[in-house]
Design an enzyme around this catalytic site. Structure first.
Site, mmCIF file in Angstrom:
data_model
loop_
_atom_site.group_PDB
_atom_site.id
_atom_site.type_symbol
_atom_site.label_atom_id
_atom_site.label_comp_id
_atom_site.label_asym_id
_atom_site.label_seq_id
_atom_site.Cartn_x
_atom_site.Cartn_y
_atom_site.Cartn_z
ATOM 1 N N ALA A 85 5.198 15.303 71.586
ATOM 2 C CA ALA A 85 4.478 14.541 72.626
ATOM 3 C C ALA A 85 2.985 14.619 72.338
ATOM 4 C CB ALA A 85 4.770 15.108 74.004
ATOM 5 N N ASP A 86 2.260 13.656 72.878
ATOM 6 C CA ASP A 86 0.800 13.661 72.740
ATOM 7 C C ASP A 86 0.143 14.400 73.897
ATOM 8 O OD1 ASP A 86 0.611 12.004 70.318
ATOM 9 O OD2 ASP A 86 1.636 10.563 71.598
ATOM 10 N N GLY A 97 3.839 8.342 71.751
ATOM 11 C CA GLY A 97 3.608 7.094 71.031
ATOM 12 C C GLY A 97 2.428 7.117 70.087
ATOM 13 N N GLU A 105 11.938 6.074 70.691
ATOM 14 C CA GLU A 105 11.977 7.406 71.313
ATOM 15 C C GLU A 105 12.435 7.312 72.769
ATOM 16 O OE1 GLU A 105 8.539 9.720 68.713
ATOM 17 O OE2 GLU A 105 7.945 8.590 70.471
HETATM 18 C C1 5RP Z 1 5.497 9.459 68.020
HETATM 19 C C2 5RP Z 1 5.302 10.443 69.099
HETATM 20 C C3 5RP Z 1 5.024 11.848 68.694
HETATM 21 O O1 5RP Z 1 6.004 12.666 69.210
HETATM 22 C C4 5RP Z 1 3.667 12.227 69.245
HETATM 23 O O2 5RP Z 1 2.699 11.305 68.768
HETATM 24 C C5 5RP Z 1 3.275 13.644 68.839
HETATM 25 O O3 5RP Z 1 3.100 13.676 67.462
HETATM 26 P P1 5RP Z 1 2.647 15.008 66.734
HETATM 27 O O4 5RP Z 1 3.779 15.964 66.845
HETATM 28 O O5 5RP Z 1 2.379 14.561 65.315
HETATM 29 O O6 5RP Z 1 1.394 15.498 67.401
HETATM 30 O O7 5RP Z 1 5.375 10.163 70.270
HETATM 31 O O8 5RP Z 1 5.634 8.169 68.544
#
Ligand code: 5RP
Length: 225
Positions: A85-86, A97, A105
């Protein structure tokens, strides 16, 4: 402890939920990367699962490790999905995203019995919205959607890949919006955005998460629904 180590710790704890015979959803991104590596290792040691990938990138990675990939239609229902997740708040609400895979997702999360989110400590927030919210849009409508989002004060920016428009696995566009000062709670905002034709999906994941595992320092913090 670096963010990379925290992602790894969270990922390793999450894969303990994966058991023989399960249908497993595989997330996308740099945190999900460690989960896929760990599941690949378990498959080498004899774990039997079927997996559904949330992106072409994840599918390629999983196949390289010998993880059996099936379509969502073949799996029908998933026992567990592990994704990154972000942003994550204490109510288990997410922004996702950043990696552009939000549509698949969200579909995979919807069709899963138990959704686990893994993240490093920097992703934990008290209020969603410092991270720009990704919206997946149909190219036919993207420019008009951007105008409408501008009039809503959401400062939309079409995502780029170099000088080209960024394209999702579904050949759609991504528009990132600033929701920090939006005068709406996440749920109302989600509803409002989904009413605009051509916005296929938003990166707000408000009700799907069952468990969050945050790597913090050398251990983890876990939140449950
Ligand atoms: C992809 C996502 C990822 O889960 C989100 O961007 C987190 O990425 P990361 O683990 O590289 O920080 O939602 O669409």
């Amino acid at each position: 402890m670096s963010a990379v180590e925290e992602k790894k710790i969270a990922a390793l704890e999450a894969v303990t939920y994966v058991k023989n015979g399960m249908n497993v959803g595989l997330g996308t991104g740099s945190t999900a990367y460690f989960m896929i590596e760990a599941i690949g290792e378990k498959v080498k040691q004899g774990l039997t699962i079927k997996a559904v990938a949330t992106s072409l990138e994840t599918e390629k990675h999983a196949k390289q490790l010998g993880i059996p990939i099936v379509t969502l239609a073949e799996a029908q229902r998933l026992d567990v999905t592990i994704d990154g997740a972000d942003e994550v708040d204490d109510q288990l609400q997410l922004i996702k995203g950043g990696g552009g895979a939000l549509l698949r997702e969200k579909i995979v999360a919807y069709n899963t019995d138990f959704n686990i989110i893994i993240a490093d400590a920097s992703k934990r927030v008290s209020k969603l919205g410092k991270f720009k919210l990704p919206l997946e849009t149909i190219p036919f409508a993207t420019q008009l959607i951007i105008k409408e989002l501008e009039s809503m004060g959401l400062s939309p920016k079409q995502r780029k890949n170099g000088s080209d428009n960024y394209k999702t696995d579904e050949s759609n566009d991504i528009v990132d919006v600033d929701i920090w000062n939006a005068d709406m709670n996440p749920s109302d905002l989600e509803q409002t955005l989904k009413q605009i034709p051509g916005i296929v999906e938003t990166g707000l994941f408000l009700h799907s998460t069952d468990l969050v595992i945050i790597g913090e320092g050398e251990s983890t913090i876990v939140f449950e629904k």
